[in-house]
Design a protein around this motif. Structure first.
Motif, mmCIF file in Angstrom:
data_model
loop_
_atom_site.group_PDB
_atom_site.id
_atom_site.type_symbol
_atom_site.label_atom_id
_atom_site.label_comp_id
_atom_site.label_asym_id
_atom_site.label_seq_id
_atom_site.Cartn_x
_atom_site.Cartn_y
_atom_site.Cartn_z
ATOM 1 N N VAL B 166 -12.267 -4.137 44.311
ATOM 2 C CA VAL B 166 -11.895 -3.341 45.479
ATOM 3 C C VAL B 166 -12.224 -4.117 46.748
ATOM 4 N N GLU B 167 -13.340 -4.849 46.682
ATOM 5 C CA GLU B 167 -13.770 -5.638 47.840
ATOM 6 C C GLU B 167 -12.712 -6.683 48.205
ATOM 7 N N ALA B 168 -12.181 -7.357 47.169
ATOM 8 C CA ALA B 168 -11.152 -8.370 47.401
ATOM 9 C C ALA B 168 -9.939 -7.748 48.072
ATOM 10 N N TRP B 169 -9.550 -6.545 47.637
ATOM 11 C CA TRP B 169 -8.389 -5.868 48.226
ATOM 12 C C TRP B 169 -8.654 -5.536 49.687
ATOM 13 N N ARG B 170 -9.934 -5.160 49.983
ATOM 14 C CA ARG B 170 -10.245 -4.807 51.361
ATOM 15 C C ARG B 170 -10.009 -6.005 52.276
ATOM 16 N N GLN B 171 -10.342 -7.205 51.772
ATOM 17 C CA GLN B 171 -10.227 -8.389 52.621
ATOM 18 C C GLN B 171 -8.838 -9.006 52.623
ATOM 19 N N GLU B 172 -8.161 -8.968 51.466
ATOM 20 C CA GLU B 172 -6.928 -9.757 51.314
ATOM 21 C C GLU B 172 -5.749 -8.918 50.848
ATOM 22 N N ALA B 173 -5.658 -7.694 51.334
ATOM 23 C CA ALA B 173 -4.648 -6.778 50.807
ATOM 24 C C ALA B 173 -3.244 -7.378 50.907
ATOM 25 N N GLY B 174 -2.930 -8.019 52.020
ATOM 26 C CA GLY B 174 -1.583 -8.570 52.212
ATOM 27 C C GLY B 174 -1.218 -9.572 51.145
ATOM 28 N N VAL B 175 -2.090 -10.558 50.982
ATOM 29 C CA VAL B 175 -1.835 -11.623 50.009
ATOM 30 C C VAL B 175 -1.723 -11.047 48.604
ATOM 31 N N LEU B 176 -2.679 -10.156 48.266
ATOM 32 C CA LEU B 176 -2.697 -9.624 46.900
ATOM 33 C C LEU B 176 -1.458 -8.782 46.609
ATOM 34 N N SER B 177 -0.964 -8.032 47.617
ATOM 35 C CA SER B 177 0.219 -7.216 47.318
ATOM 36 C C SER B 177 1.461 -8.086 47.150
ATOM 37 N N LEU B 178 1.515 -9.209 47.876
ATOM 38 C CA LEU B 178 2.619 -10.153 47.642
ATOM 39 C C LEU B 178 2.594 -10.648 46.200
ATOM 40 N N LEU B 179 1.392 -10.995 45.747
ATOM 41 C CA LEU B 179 1.262 -11.516 44.378
ATOM 42 C C LEU B 179 1.606 -10.430 43.361
ATOM 43 N N ALA B 180 1.211 -9.193 43.657
ATOM 44 C CA ALA B 180 1.500 -8.098 42.732
ATOM 45 C C ALA B 180 3.002 -7.899 42.622
ATOM 46 N N ALA B 181 3.698 -7.977 43.767
ATOM 47 C CA ALA B 181 5.157 -7.804 43.739
ATOM 48 C C ALA B 181 5.796 -8.911 42.898
ATOM 49 N N ALA B 182 5.316 -10.144 43.087
ATOM 50 C CA ALA B 182 5.876 -11.255 42.325
ATOM 51 C C ALA B 182 5.614 -11.059 40.835
ATOM 52 N N LEU B 183 4.408 -10.645 40.489
ATOM 53 C CA LEU B 183 4.079 -10.441 39.071
ATOM 54 C C LEU B 183 4.950 -9.348 38.459
ATOM 55 N N LEU B 184 5.225 -8.299 39.241
ATOM 56 C CA LEU B 184 6.060 -7.216 38.723
ATOM 57 C C LEU B 184 7.461 -7.740 38.413
ATOM 58 N N LEU B 185 8.001 -8.553 39.328
ATOM 59 C CA LEU B 185 9.340 -9.114 39.099
ATOM 60 C C LEU B 185 9.357 -9.983 37.838
ATOM 61 N N VAL B 186 8.308 -10.821 37.711
ATOM 62 C CA VAL B 186 8.245 -11.685 36.530
ATOM 63 C C VAL B 186 8.141 -10.837 35.263
ATOM 64 N N LEU B 187 7.327 -9.783 35.327
ATOM 65 C CA LEU B 187 7.161 -8.911 34.166
ATOM 66 C C LEU B 187 8.493 -8.288 33.760
ATOM 67 N N LEU B 188 9.248 -7.787 34.753
ATOM 68 C CA LEU B 188 10.534 -7.148 34.454
ATOM 69 C C LEU B 188 11.516 -8.164 33.874
ATOM 70 N N ALA B 189 11.505 -9.372 34.435
ATOM 71 C CA ALA B 189 12.441 -10.390 33.947
ATOM 72 C C ALA B 189 12.079 -10.822 32.535
ATOM 73 N N GLU B 190 10.770 -11.065 32.316
ATOM 74 C CA GLU B 190 10.343 -11.599 31.024
ATOM 75 C C GLU B 190 10.431 -10.571 29.918
ATOM 76 N N SER B 191 10.334 -9.286 30.255
ATOM 77 C CA SER B 191 10.443 -8.301 29.178
ATOM 78 C C SER B 191 11.843 -7.695 29.145
ATOM 79 N N SER B 192 12.812 -8.411 29.680
ATOM 80 C CA SER B 192 14.228 -8.041 29.701
ATOM 81 C C SER B 192 14.463 -6.581 30.061
ATOM 82 N N ARG B 193 13.997 -6.227 31.255
ATOM 83 C CA ARG B 193 14.230 -4.864 31.748
ATOM 84 C C ARG B 193 15.188 -4.922 32.942
#
Lengths: 513, 305
Positions: B166-193
């Motif tokens: 939670v502490e990391a999110w407090r400091q770096e929310a912007g960066v982490l949400s960018l990474l989360a969005a990218a991971l979601l896209l990769v997850l959808l692509a890799e699991s053929s959704r």
């Protein structure tokens, strides 16, 4: 302008065979060409093989020898509500029309296949019913060209047809469609009729167009007997035809949504299609409208007390379709899939003589209900929906506009029934049970056009001198439109084929007969 | 203790992975107003397939038979490297996430080889699409993991995930949400959704992953199905560990929290699939490039900050 020598007739207006000019082949070719240049479409082009000859060579009327086939051309002038008919006799071969009139190519291939008459110089002479032939497919040669063969057995529960793609990577250079797996010999079985089975054959020419084909048939029969169906029957026929259009168009919108993976509209429309089928069943007990129509009228009435409930169900279903379609049109990811995919230009559409929603989606304003009105459409005017894009989106959009127009038509017909404007019997007395079957006028030709949900249904009935069917030519709208699908796929992504195919949604068995 | 906890997590993952498919399908069915298949349908399918015999085409060689086995084995080893739960993974070492990504690559390579081995035009097309798209998805995934490693200053997957608090999110929310969005896209692509692929379609010409496995049957198809669900679990692990940083410190409670978050993720996938259409195949690479651009942006943001 129509050339003078051709016989002009209207929709469902019989003409004596003797009045149809039989031209020499060169004149016939010239006449057809002139008509097409003047803006006519080929509605039908077929051969009467020697064995089906309506005129016995023995009785002194031997205008053609036993070895000659007679070619009939039926040309439709959409703006003038007139059909031009002309004939010619050919023996073994004749110079093909397709060289100069592209829309003749499929017809001429069929003539060669059924009668063995060779259209010389035809650019692609090959049977249109694939299982009968081992003719080769088009092949594209070169670096990284690959061929993909799909069907006739498909992964879904659909009709059989074979599709051969010549691809470069994901791009389709050429698609060739081979049909004929459902050929049943219906046209031959109809010769010698009408009989007890005839109407059943009509209703199953293409099962999803039962009403459309049955209507074309009864509309061809009635003038040959010399009767007019009661007004009430005509209204009920109109309601049934529009319900068939509604059910199929709604099903198509759902299927298009399913093909791009957009689930909400796909599942709503799948269910709503059933609602419209059930409305048809409420009239006659069959969801596909089987046994509703018969020559002389209809077999089932829509009782006064049921009409209110009927209207309410219709309104409910239309409202839900509205909601499902709004979801579809408001989703940019869906529109991104529909737009600029599978484009058919207006020129290609006219050259190939495409019909129905496919043609109207290219901006070509052809609709039998408005151009050649018959039955109830002489009174109920139809606003023809068009869209200029020629792509999948346009075809979906035209369907959507037609859904609304059909809803409006059914409402007005229902109120006509309710207000008693169309009181009276529903079946002409000549066709009541217990009467001897009426005799058809001998030696006649009648062209019957109906705007089915896929487009123009054309039935040509020729009677022999005993008033029996000598030739019954059926042209399902799919017959015109399959080549449109081939053209739509040029330079498209092969992964977009299922979507393009669905946007045409053509009948295999209606083509194969 | 950590070893035992890691093993428990692994067994939990092995048992629960197919359940995610059931949850996603149920969510889609509810959106469409249908009852949908049972939640455990994927288990039934795998069970049924393992009781069937196998049909081999006469044109295939040993590659075709090796494909599903090697693929499942590689995915299994990759799963051992993923910290799916609160505790450390079974194996954990510096740079283990790179090994994991390339184990998934190995798994895919063998599915592709098996597909090409059949000589079918469909499978060739599918293989070409799969390679083209996974090439781009792999860039996105690796860049995401590098960015996470850089942000947390750790070099193994377990420690990286341990630092996502939670502490990391407090400091770096912007960066982490960018990474989360990218991971979601990769997850959808890799699991053929959807929006990359449609797992429900029966149209061979539009498929990506499914068309490559058309010729497999019986237990081997079961292995492929199971392997795909494991892969979804692995990629889901990183996304869930990133997005749900809450931890209690109690191993069992953390595992339950993690499992719950995975179910929520599956529901989310179901919702995405229910509310949008699939992309044109032509546009898939563009979205995947976007997925690769997001972690680059994250790098820039954190370098600038």
């Amino acid at each position: 302008m129509m050339a003078n020598e051709l016989q002009k007739i209207g929709n469902a207006e019989p003409v004596a065979l003797l009045k149809i000019p039989v031209l020499a082949i060169s004149e016939w070719r010239e006449a057809v060409l002139q008509e097409v240049r003047a803006g006519a479409r080929i509605c039908a082009l077929f051969a009467l093989p020697p064995r089906d000859s309506p005129v016995d060579p023995a009785d002194g009327l031997a205008r053609f020898g036993a070895l000659k086939s007679r070619l009939y051309a039926v040309l439709g002038h959409d703006r003038e509500a007139a059909l031009a008919v002309c004939a010619t006799d050919v023996e073994k071969a004749y110079p093909s029309l397709s060289q100069v009139i592209p829309q003749a190519h499929w017809f001429e291939r069929e003539i060669a296949e059924t009668c063995g008459v060779i259209p010389q110089g035809h650019p692609r002479l090959k049977p249109i019913r694939a299982p009968l032939s081992d003719a080769p497919f088009f092949e594209v040669a070169g670096d990284s060209i690959h061929e993909v063969a799909v069907g006739p057995v498909h992964a879904g529960v659909i009709e059989p047809g074979h599709f051969r793609f010549q691809c470069h990577g994901e791009q389709v250079f050429h698609l060739e469609i081979a049909l004929g797996y459902q050929h049943r010999g219906v046209e031959r079985a109809l010769i010698g009729g009408p009989g007890l089975r005839t109407l059943h054959y009509m209703e199953t020419l293409s099962g999803d167009t039962s009403i459309g084909h049955a209507l074309a048939y009864v509309q061809a029969m009635e003038p040959l007997v010399g009767i007019e169906p009661p007004r009430r029957a005509a209204a009920i026929r109109g309601i049934a035809l529009e319900l068939e259009r509604l059910a199929n168009h709604v099903g198509d919108l759902g299927a298009l949504a399913a093909d791009v993976g957009y689930l909400p509209t796909a599942s709503f429309c799948g269910g709503l299609r059933g609602d419209f089928l059930n409305l048809t069943a409420r009239i006659c007990g069959s969801r596909l409208g089987r046994k509703l129509l018969r020559p002389g009228g209809v077999c089932f009435d829509l009782p006064e007390n049921a009409a209110v409930e009927f209207t309410r169900s219709l309104e409910g279903a239309l409202r839900h379709v509205n909601e499902a379609a709004e979801l579809l049109w408001s989703r940019s990811s869906v529109l991104g899939r529909f737009e600029h995919v599978g484009v058919v230009s207006a020129e290609t559409c006219t050259d190939l003589g495409l019909v129905g929603p496919v043609a109207r989606a290219c901006g070509v304003k052809n609709d039998v209900r408005a151009d050649f009105p018959s039955g109830i459409y002489r009174h109920a005017k139809v606003a023809v929906a068009t869209h200029a894009g020629g792509d999948v989106f346009s075809r979906a959009r035209v369907r959507w506009l037609e859904i609304q127009e059909s809803g409006r038509l059914i409402r007005s017909l229902l109120s006509e029934l309710a207000e008693g404007l169309a009181e009276g019997p529903i079946l002409h007395e000549a066709f009541r049970a217990g009467r001897a079957a009426p005799v058809l006028a001998p030696d006649r030709l009648v062209v019957s056009l109906v705007e089915g949900w896929r487009g123009e249904i054309c039935h040509v009935l020729i009677t022999d001198r005993n008033g029996r069917i000598a030739r019954y030519k059926v042209i399902d709208p799919s017959f015109h439109n399959w080549s449109g699908l081939e053209m739509a796929l040029r330079n498209q992504q092969i992964s977009d084929f299922p979507l393009c195919n669905k946007s045409f949604n053509l009948s295999y068995c209606g083509h194969d007969l | 203790m950590t070893g035992a906890a890691g093993m428990t997590q692994l067994v939990f993952a092995l048992f629960c992975a197919p359940f995610l498919l059931g949850v996603a399908n149920r969510a889609k069915a509810l959106f469409a107003g249908r009852a949908g298949p049972p939640l455990c349908q994927a288990y039934f399918d795998i069970w049924r397939l393992f009781h069937k015999s196998v049909v081999y085409s006469t044109t295939t060689t040993w590659l075709f038979r090796a494909g599903p086995v090697v693929s499942l084995a590689a995915t299994f080893v990759a799963l051992c490297l993923a910290p799916c739960g609160g505790a450390k993974a079974v194996f954990s070492f510096d740079g283990d996430f790179i090994v994991m990504v390339y184990l998934l690559g190995l798994s895919r390579a063998f599915i592709v080889l098996a597909a090409l081995d059949t000589g079918s035009s469909f499978e060739g097309m599918g293989a070409s699409r799969e390679l083209q798209f996974s090439l781009l998805a792999e860039v996105g995934l690796l860049l995401c993991l590098f960015a996470l490693a850089w942000k947390t200053g750790m070099l193994d997957a377990s420690s990286i995930c341990g630092q996502l608090t939670v502490e990391a999110w407090r400091q770096e929310a912007g960066v982490l949400s960018l990474l989360a969005a990218a991971l979601l896209l990769v997850l959808l692509a890799e699991s053929s959704r959807i929006p990359f692929d449609d797992p429900n379609t029966h149209l061979e010409l539009t498929m990506i992953h499914e068309v490559m496995v058309l010729d497999h049957s019986g237990p081997e198809l079961g292995m492929i199905l199971y392997g795909a669900s494991l892969k979804m679990w692995i990629l889901g692990t990183f996304l869930v560990r990133l997005v749900f940083p809450l931890r209690t410190g109690n191993f069992a409670a953390d595992l339950a929290l993690f499992g719950g978050a995975m179910v929520l993720l599956a529901v989310g996938i179901g919702i995405i699939e229910s509310t949008m259409a699939r992309l044109r195949l032509l546009n898939v690479p563009k979205l995947l490039l976007g997925a690769a651009a997001l972690p680059c942006l994250a790098f820039l943001l954190s370098a600038g900050g």
